[in-house]
Design an enzyme around this catalytic site. Structure first.
Site, PDB file in Angstrom:
ATOM      1  CB  THR A 216      -0.923   0.014   1.226  1.00  0.00           C
ATOM      2  OG1 THR A 216      -1.773  -1.137   1.168  1.00  0.00           O
ATOM      3  CG2 THR A 216      -1.777   1.270   1.254  1.00  0.00           C
TER       4      THR A 216
ATOM      5  CE  LYS B 268      -5.276  -1.583   1.677  1.00  0.00           C
ATOM      6  NZ  LYS B 268      -3.968  -2.218   1.783  1.00  0.00           N
TER       7      LYS B 268
ATOM      8  CE  LYS C 247       2.475   2.208   4.537  1.00  0.00           C
ATOM      9  NZ  LYS C 247       1.882   1.293   3.510  1.00  0.00           N
TER      10      LYS C 247
END
Length: 291
Positions: A100, A175, A243
């Site tokens: 990701t 995502k 993150k």
């Protein structure tokens, strides 16, 4: 791509990567692996995986290379450094980043690959450690349709819901939509279970009731019981979720989209990390409510 003589390289044998490699081996693929620490890949060798000492060497040996590493800076290093994949991969090979990461970085990597005759897909996943173990990951892909169709059997060894969403970067944008949904949903799940506890209810029985109705979700059904049992081992790390939320906020800002729910979730997770829980699973957010 036929399995016969096809060589797959895999970079990143962490919580997710190890299970993904196991499923590729189970499906009959020849897989070479590399990682910063060899110890994390040890359990793969008796199953048939081959160790390679560097990313550069792996790139030269492989027809397809799959990566799942930690942060965008790691993706950049693995793909764009002098010792990275694009500089050392064979022309005509396919590189698939399942980390990701940033949609902007995915587009940059795809352009760089194209200039060298290398096909690139961004293909982040959802489903956590359970999905990785069971080969049922959701795989969200960005890139060219012809390349996607060529490697789809490889994806099918690791996942069940596999969708091409558009050109380079589209997998990462999808995502981010997933992570935004999870971020707000996890806040709701933690608050609901904490509320049930404070009300003197049996939280497992509450889950049995609300999990089958409109409140039902993957997080509620799969992570709710872990919260109640006090099991906070990572299927997905708090630090990696922070993150992801930073990436989502950055891209949302670029698009001029307000995301107050995401901002709230990020602030709560940063509190959790400050409490020393950055290496716990994302469901450890529950601990903030039960202090």
């Amino acid at each position: 791509m036929s399995k016969d003589n096809l060589k797959i390289g895999f970079v990143g044998t962490g919580v997710m990567g190890r299970s993904m490699v196991k499923n590729l081996l189970k499906a009959g693929y020849f897989v070479s692996v590399t990682n910063r620490t060899k110890a994390s890949a040890e359990e793969l060798f008796p199953l048939g995986a081959r160790w390679v000492d560097s990313v550069a060497e792996l790139a030269g040996l492989s027809d397809v290379v799959i990566t799942i590493v930690g942060y965008p800076k790691d993706v950049e290093e693995v793909y764009l450094s002098e010792e990275g994949l694009i500089s050392n991969a064979k022309s005509g090979s396919v590189l698939i980043d399942m980390t990701t990461s940033s949609p902007f970085l995915a587009k940059r990597i795809a352009l760089e690959g194209k200039s060298k005759g290398i096909d690139i897909l961004d293909a982040p996943v959802s489903g956590g450690d359970v999905g990785a173990k069971n080969g049922t990951l959701v795989i969200m892909v960005g890139g060219e349709e012809e390349v996607f169709n060529k490697v789809k059997p490889i994806f099918e060894a690791m996942g069940k819901n596999i969708i091409l969403h558009g050109p380079a970067g589209a997998g990462q944008y999808t995502k981010m939509s997933n992570q935004i949904t999870i971020a707000a949903g996890m806040v709701g799940v933690c608050e609901a279970i904490a509320y049930a506890q404070k009300a003197g209810l049996d939280p497992n029985r509450v889950l049995d009731s609300i999990g089958g109705g409109a409140a039902g979700s993957w997080s509620l059904s799969n992570l709710g019981p872990r919260m109640i049992a006090g099991h906070f081992e990572p299927g997905f790390y708090v630090k990696h979720f922070i993150k992801d939320m930073n990436i989502a906020l950055e891209s949302a800002k670029e698009m001029g989209l307000m995301t107050p729910g995401l901002e709230l979730a990020k602030s709560l997770y940063e509190q959790l990390a400050d409490d020393g829980e950055e290496n716990s699973g994302t469901h450890a957010l529950y601990k903030l409510y039960m202090k």
